[in-house]
Scaffold this motif. Structure first.
Motif, mmCIF file in Angstrom:
data_model
loop_
_atom_site.group_PDB
_atom_site.id
_atom_site.type_symbol
_atom_site.label_atom_id
_atom_site.label_comp_id
_atom_site.label_asym_id
_atom_site.label_seq_id
_atom_site.Cartn_x
_atom_site.Cartn_y
_atom_site.Cartn_z
ATOM 1 N N LYS A 1 52.962 -4.533 42.268
ATOM 2 C CA LYS A 1 52.981 -3.210 43.190
ATOM 3 C C LYS A 1 53.247 -2.001 42.247
ATOM 4 O O LYS A 1 52.410 -1.027 42.533
ATOM 5 C CB LYS A 1 53.948 -3.411 44.097
ATOM 6 N N GLU A 2 54.304 -1.922 41.475
ATOM 7 C CA GLU A 2 54.538 -0.879 40.750
ATOM 8 C C GLU A 2 55.456 -1.280 39.397
ATOM 9 O O GLU A 2 56.106 -2.324 39.672
ATOM 10 C CB GLU A 2 55.274 0.276 41.343
ATOM 11 N N GLY A 3 55.420 -0.395 38.583
ATOM 12 C CA GLY A 3 56.180 -0.823 37.514
ATOM 13 C C GLY A 3 56.360 0.388 36.608
ATOM 14 O O GLY A 3 56.014 1.374 36.792
ATOM 15 N N ARG B 1 54.466 -8.017 45.266
ATOM 16 C CA ARG B 1 53.954 -8.164 46.651
ATOM 17 C C ARG B 1 54.066 -9.526 46.900
ATOM 18 O O ARG B 1 54.503 -10.590 46.338
ATOM 19 C CB ARG B 1 52.566 -7.707 46.899
ATOM 20 N N PHE B 2 53.733 -9.541 48.454
ATOM 21 C CA PHE B 2 53.650 -11.168 49.053
ATOM 22 C C PHE B 2 55.007 -11.672 49.554
ATOM 23 O O PHE B 2 55.217 -12.746 49.392
ATOM 24 C CB PHE B 2 52.848 -11.845 48.512
ATOM 25 N N GLY B 3 56.222 -10.863 49.380
ATOM 26 C CA GLY B 3 57.427 -11.496 49.563
ATOM 27 C C GLY B 3 58.145 -12.607 48.893
ATOM 28 O O GLY B 3 57.593 -12.707 47.601
ATOM 29 N N ARG B 4 58.408 -13.840 49.344
ATOM 30 C CA ARG B 4 58.988 -14.951 48.760
ATOM 31 C C ARG B 4 57.899 -15.817 47.845
ATOM 32 O O ARG B 4 58.025 -16.373 46.789
ATOM 33 C CB ARG B 4 59.623 -15.834 49.677
ATOM 34 N N ALA B 5 56.613 -15.636 48.593
ATOM 35 C CA ALA B 5 55.676 -16.434 47.949
ATOM 36 C C ALA B 5 55.248 -15.741 46.827
ATOM 37 O O ALA B 5 54.928 -16.461 45.717
ATOM 38 C CB ALA B 5 54.132 -16.474 48.908
ATOM 39 N N GLY B 6 55.091 -14.279 46.880
ATOM 40 C CA GLY B 6 54.875 -13.795 45.442
ATOM 41 C C GLY B 6 55.930 -13.827 44.322
ATOM 42 O O GLY B 6 55.643 -13.878 43.177
ATOM 43 N N MET C 1 65.373 -6.125 49.403
ATOM 44 C CA MET C 1 64.545 -5.277 48.167
ATOM 45 C C MET C 1 64.166 -6.049 47.192
ATOM 46 O O MET C 1 64.929 -6.862 46.648
ATOM 47 C CB MET C 1 65.628 -4.364 47.667
ATOM 48 N N PRO C 2 62.879 -5.932 46.738
ATOM 49 C CA PRO C 2 62.137 -6.948 45.871
ATOM 50 C C PRO C 2 62.850 -6.740 44.359
ATOM 51 O O PRO C 2 63.502 -5.667 44.034
ATOM 52 C CB PRO C 2 60.647 -6.345 45.478
ATOM 53 N N LYS C 3 63.401 -7.946 43.680
ATOM 54 C CA LYS C 3 63.802 -7.842 42.436
ATOM 55 C C LYS C 3 62.990 -7.231 41.356
ATOM 56 O O LYS C 3 61.760 -7.504 41.308
ATOM 57 C CB LYS C 3 64.323 -9.354 42.035
#
Length: 305
Positions: free
Chosen positions: A99-101, A125-130, A1-3
């Motif tokens: 993406k959202e906030g 977005r964009f996983g680890r690159a993001g 899950m994104p931090k």
């Protein structure tokens, strides 16, 4: 899950609560001082008690822009006179890193005025690159932009300096700092350290009492000039540096002419060069007064940037 990424900025503003509230809540005023948005548009409400939906746009250059939507979650005021305005936002565009906030603005009356602060979180977005791009580039940039914008708002309310003027003055400041840095570094590095035989050493050798120490003096002078040039690139208050550099042009120009009067009529002579640099210094010093600076805000609670 994104931090969740978190940004916090705080600025003391000496203005009435209602005026600060108006300049932060009214879209046509808000978009003028906030670097993060090129435009903000409130959408019509179904009824007066409905949540306020809005759209936003941020121009990022080369014809590209980020567009998104948001909703104001409500406005609260407690018995101490504090106000809080919270919102959520997001963008469906794939080019948008965010993406959202969600976050809030808090207005706290204190003895010196209003403590105006924001805290917002977002997912990328964009996983680890993001995640990497956000940590290295985007988060420092958006944090700086938020702080710069808060100081811009403060200058507008406290000193009646319009945001448009603050932007122009900041751009001018950056150009003048770069020009002064290049001039001082070039004059210290090229004719003094790299190619002293082109005339710098010979100039001092015209004086019988300076001739024995001509080379070390040129090396020292070149080093000092390079350090002065680098100082123009550092993030600190520079009005004193500009005025000091302008004042230094007088003895530097006079000494060159005294040592070799023929330099006064040579192309790109000390008189023309030093007058130009002195003029840049005076312009830079005057422009640096009351300049919008992100470091005038707190970025971490209890700590200035």
């Amino acid at each position: 899950m994104p931090k969740q990424k978190q940004i916090h900025v705080e600025r003391m503003i000496q203005a009435p609560m209602e005026k600060l509230w108006k300049y932060t809540q009214q879209p046509d005023l808000h978009q003028r001082w906030d670097l993060r948005f090129s435009s903000i548009t409130y959408l019509p409400k179904e009824h007066t008690l409905a949540k306020q939906h809005f759209t936003y746009r941020t121009n990022i250059g080369f014809g590209f822009r980020i567009e998104g939507t948001g909703v104001s979650q409500g406005e609260k005021e407690n018995e101490r006179g504090e106000r809080i305005s919270s919102l959520s936002f997001g963008s469906e565009q794939t080019i948008s890193l965010i993406k959202e906030g969600a976050g809030y603005w808090k207005y706290t009356p204190v003895d010196k005025g209003i403590k105006f602060e924001t805290l917002y979180q977002y997912k990328v977005r964009f996983g680890r690159a993001g995640e990497w791009f956000d940590s290295v580039i985007f988060k420092p940039m958006i944090g700086w932009a938020t702080a710069w914008s808060f100081d811009c708002l403060a200058k507008w309310l406290e000193n009646d300096i319009r945001p448009e003027d603050s932007v122009r003055r900041s751009l001018l400041h950056a150009v003048l700092c770069l020009l002064m840095a290049l001039i001082w570094i070039y004059q210290g590095l090229v004719p003094k350290l790299l190619f002293p035989e082109t005339g710098e050493v010979a100039l001092l050798q015209n004086s019988s009492w300076l001739s024995p120490i001509a080379e070390p003096m040129i090396t020292l002078a070149g080093t000092i000039q390079i350090l002065i040039g680098l100082a123009f690139l550092l993030p600190w208050k520079k009005d004193w540096l500009f005025f000091g550099a302008a004042a230094a042009m007088i003895p530097l120009g006079l000494s060159a002419i005294v040592l070799d009067p023929s330099t006064a009529v040579a192309p790109f002579n000390p008189i023309a060069l030093n007058l130009a640099v002195a003029g840049l210094g005076v312009a830079g010093g005057l422009n640096a007064k009351n300049l919008v600076l992100a470091r005038n805000c707190r970025r971490v609670r209890g700590k200035k940037t």
